[in-house]
Design a protein around this motif. Structure first.
Motif, PDB file in Angstrom:
ATOM      1  N   ILE A  75       1.147  -0.905  -0.173  1.00  0.00           N
ATOM      2  CA  ILE A  75       0.141   0.069   0.187  1.00  0.00           C
ATOM      3  C   ILE A  75       0.730   1.186   0.322  1.00  0.00           C
ATOM      4  CG2 ILE A  75      -2.006   1.522   1.737  1.00  0.00           C
ATOM      5  CD1 ILE A  75      -2.780  -1.455   2.955  1.00  0.00           C
ATOM      6  N   GLU A  78       0.448   7.749  -1.221  1.00  0.00           N
ATOM      7  CA  GLU A  78      -1.100   8.140  -2.006  1.00  0.00           C
ATOM      8  C   GLU A  78      -2.043   7.028  -1.675  1.00  0.00           C
ATOM      9  OE1 GLU A  78       1.631   7.543  -3.044  1.00  0.00           O
ATOM     10  OE2 GLU A  78       2.634   9.552  -3.303  1.00  0.00           O
ATOM     11  N   GLN A  79      -1.891   5.564  -1.636  1.00  0.00           N
ATOM     12  CA  GLN A  79      -3.246   4.761  -1.173  1.00  0.00           C
ATOM     13  C   GLN A  79      -3.784   5.035   0.040  1.00  0.00           C
ATOM     14  OE1 GLN A  79      -1.302   1.261  -2.665  1.00  0.00           O
ATOM     15  NE2 GLN A  79      -3.265   0.942  -4.278  1.00  0.00           N
ATOM     16  N   GLN A  81      -3.965   7.592   1.217  1.00  0.00           N
ATOM     17  CA  GLN A  81      -4.635   9.169   1.250  1.00  0.00           C
ATOM     18  C   GLN A  81      -5.573   9.000   1.077  1.00  0.00           C
ATOM     19  OE1 GLN A  81      -3.447  12.726   2.453  1.00  0.00           O
ATOM     20  NE2 GLN A  81      -1.476  11.204   4.506  1.00  0.00           N
ATOM     21  N   GLN A  82      -5.895   7.992  -0.371  1.00  0.00           N
ATOM     22  CA  GLN A  82      -7.452   8.276  -0.614  1.00  0.00           C
ATOM     23  C   GLN A  82      -8.293   7.074   0.258  1.00  0.00           C
ATOM     24  OE1 GLN A  82      -8.516   9.112  -4.113  1.00  0.00           O
ATOM     25  NE2 GLN A  82     -10.707   8.348  -2.772  1.00  0.00           N
ATOM     26  N   MET A  83      -7.285   6.634   1.349  1.00  0.00           N
ATOM     27  CA  MET A  83      -7.825   5.712   2.342  1.00  0.00           C
ATOM     28  C   MET A  83      -9.039   6.533   2.814  1.00  0.00           C
ATOM     29  SD  MET A  83      -5.731   2.796   2.268  1.00  0.00           S
ATOM     30  CE  MET A  83      -5.904   1.818   4.228  1.00  0.00           C
ATOM     31  N   ASN A  86     -11.795   9.018   1.510  1.00  0.00           N
ATOM     32  CA  ASN A  86     -12.757   7.764   1.532  1.00  0.00           C
ATOM     33  C   ASN A  86     -13.081   8.056   2.482  1.00  0.00           C
ATOM     34  OD1 ASN A  86     -11.769   7.068  -1.270  1.00  0.00           O
ATOM     35  ND2 ASN A  86     -11.628   5.187  -1.163  1.00  0.00           N
ATOM     36  N   ALA A 131     -14.442   1.745   2.814  1.00  0.00           N
ATOM     37  CA  ALA A 131     -13.091   3.516   2.795  1.00  0.00           C
ATOM     38  C   ALA A 131     -12.098   2.627   2.292  1.00  0.00           C
ATOM     39  CB  ALA A 131     -13.050   4.091   3.378  1.00  0.00           C
ATOM     40  N   THR A 132     -11.147   1.411   2.895  1.00  0.00           N
ATOM     41  CA  THR A 132      -9.652   1.014   2.339  1.00  0.00           C
ATOM     42  C   THR A 132     -10.005   0.080   0.996  1.00  0.00           C
ATOM     43  OG1 THR A 132     -10.035   0.711   4.884  1.00  0.00           O
ATOM     44  CG2 THR A 132      -8.145  -0.471   3.334  1.00  0.00           C
ATOM     45  N   SER A 134     -12.544   0.685  -0.974  1.00  0.00           N
ATOM     46  CA  SER A 134     -12.397   1.438  -2.247  1.00  0.00           C
ATOM     47  C   SER A 134     -11.264   1.925  -3.078  1.00  0.00           C
ATOM     48  CB  SER A 134     -13.285   2.741  -1.927  1.00  0.00           C
ATOM     49  OG  SER A 134     -14.903   2.628  -1.543  1.00  0.00           O
ATOM     50  N   ALA A 135     -10.145   2.504  -2.007  1.00  0.00           N
ATOM     51  CA  ALA A 135      -9.108   2.494  -2.198  1.00  0.00           C
ATOM     52  C   ALA A 135      -8.376   1.359  -2.987  1.00  0.00           C
ATOM     53  CB  ALA A 135      -8.640   3.309  -1.276  1.00  0.00           C
ATOM     54  N   LEU A 136      -8.164   0.601  -2.387  1.00  0.00           N
ATOM     55  CA  LEU A 136      -7.380  -0.901  -2.523  1.00  0.00           C
ATOM     56  C   LEU A 136      -8.651  -1.437  -3.604  1.00  0.00           C
ATOM     57  CD1 LEU A 136      -5.398  -2.026   0.468  1.00  0.00           C
ATOM     58  CD2 LEU A 136      -5.225   0.068  -0.992  1.00  0.00           C
TER      59      LEU A 136
END
Length: 214
Positions: A75, A78-79, A81-83, A86, A131-132, A134-136
């Motif tokens: 991870i 950047e991922q 931060q996306q988490m 989200n 949230a996780t 959606s990001a991963l």
């Protein structure tokens, strides 16, 4: 976590842990800033300090593990931060949750505080999972099939010893306290678990929209 264990065991005897420089990414509800949580934890740990073979959770890092997101090998920053972004959107639609602490839980590897109501924090965990994912990607986030039991670990067992004396010293209940959980944090645990080398990446408030936060 019942019936009570007969024997405590070494939590880390056969557990593979990250080496130095490697991290595990968690969603945690951090409890160390709540004076009432620190007080009840301190009371319990004082009763247990007569026993060897226990590793106490530092007051600063008292927490409820919400989700293990994965490894820093897999991870990116950047991922993460996306988490966090989200999670901010997910948690904006949830109200802060008030729980009661006081019931003591025993496991062969640890002594913990349970919460009441037991399912009160489920919406926060679901938000962290969504949230996780959606990001991963949903295939990258796996959740244990056993029921989630939110708890605050007071002490980890580092040796084999009879559980009965510990249970007699601490009992089944401590004086209760109420806590309103108002945030969830994205944390990187660097290296081995008991080193407590934690990096608090983001803390997401509950019940506050991104627009309101600014």
């Amino acid at each position: 976590m019942s019936p009570f264990p007969v024997q405590m065991i070494d939590r880390w005897a056969n557990r593979t842990e990250p080496v130095a420089g490697k991290g595990t990414i968690y969603w945690h509800m951090l409890m160390g800033d709540y004076p009432q949580v620190r007080a009840i934890a301190h009371q319990a740990q004082k009763r247990l300090e007569q026993f060897s073979g226990l590793h106490m959770t530092p007051a600063k890092w008292l927490h409820m593990t919400t989700l293990v997101a994965g490894s820093t090998d897999d991870i990116s920053a950047e991922q993460m931060q996306q988490m966090a972004m989200n999670a901010a959107r997910e948690l904006a639609h949830i109200r802060p949750v008030t729980i009661t602490l006081g019931r003591v839980l025993y496991h062969p590897e640890a002594i913990m505080l349970g919460i009441h109501p037991e399912r009160a924090l489920d919406p926060i965990r679901r938000a962290a999972i969504h949230a996780t994912q959606s990001a991963l990607g949903s295939d990258r986030v796996t959740c244990d099939s056993s029921p989630w039991i939110p708890h605050i670990t007071l002490a980890y067992s580092t040796s084999q010893q009879p559980a009965r004396p510990l249970i007699q010293a601490l009992g089944r209940e401590l004086p209760t306290c109420e806590v309103t959980v108002r945030s969830v944090s994205l944390v990187v645990q660097w290296g081995a678990e008991r080193l407590w080398d934690w990096q608090q990446v983001e803390t997401i408030p509950i019940g506050i929209s991104v627009r309101d936060a600014h």
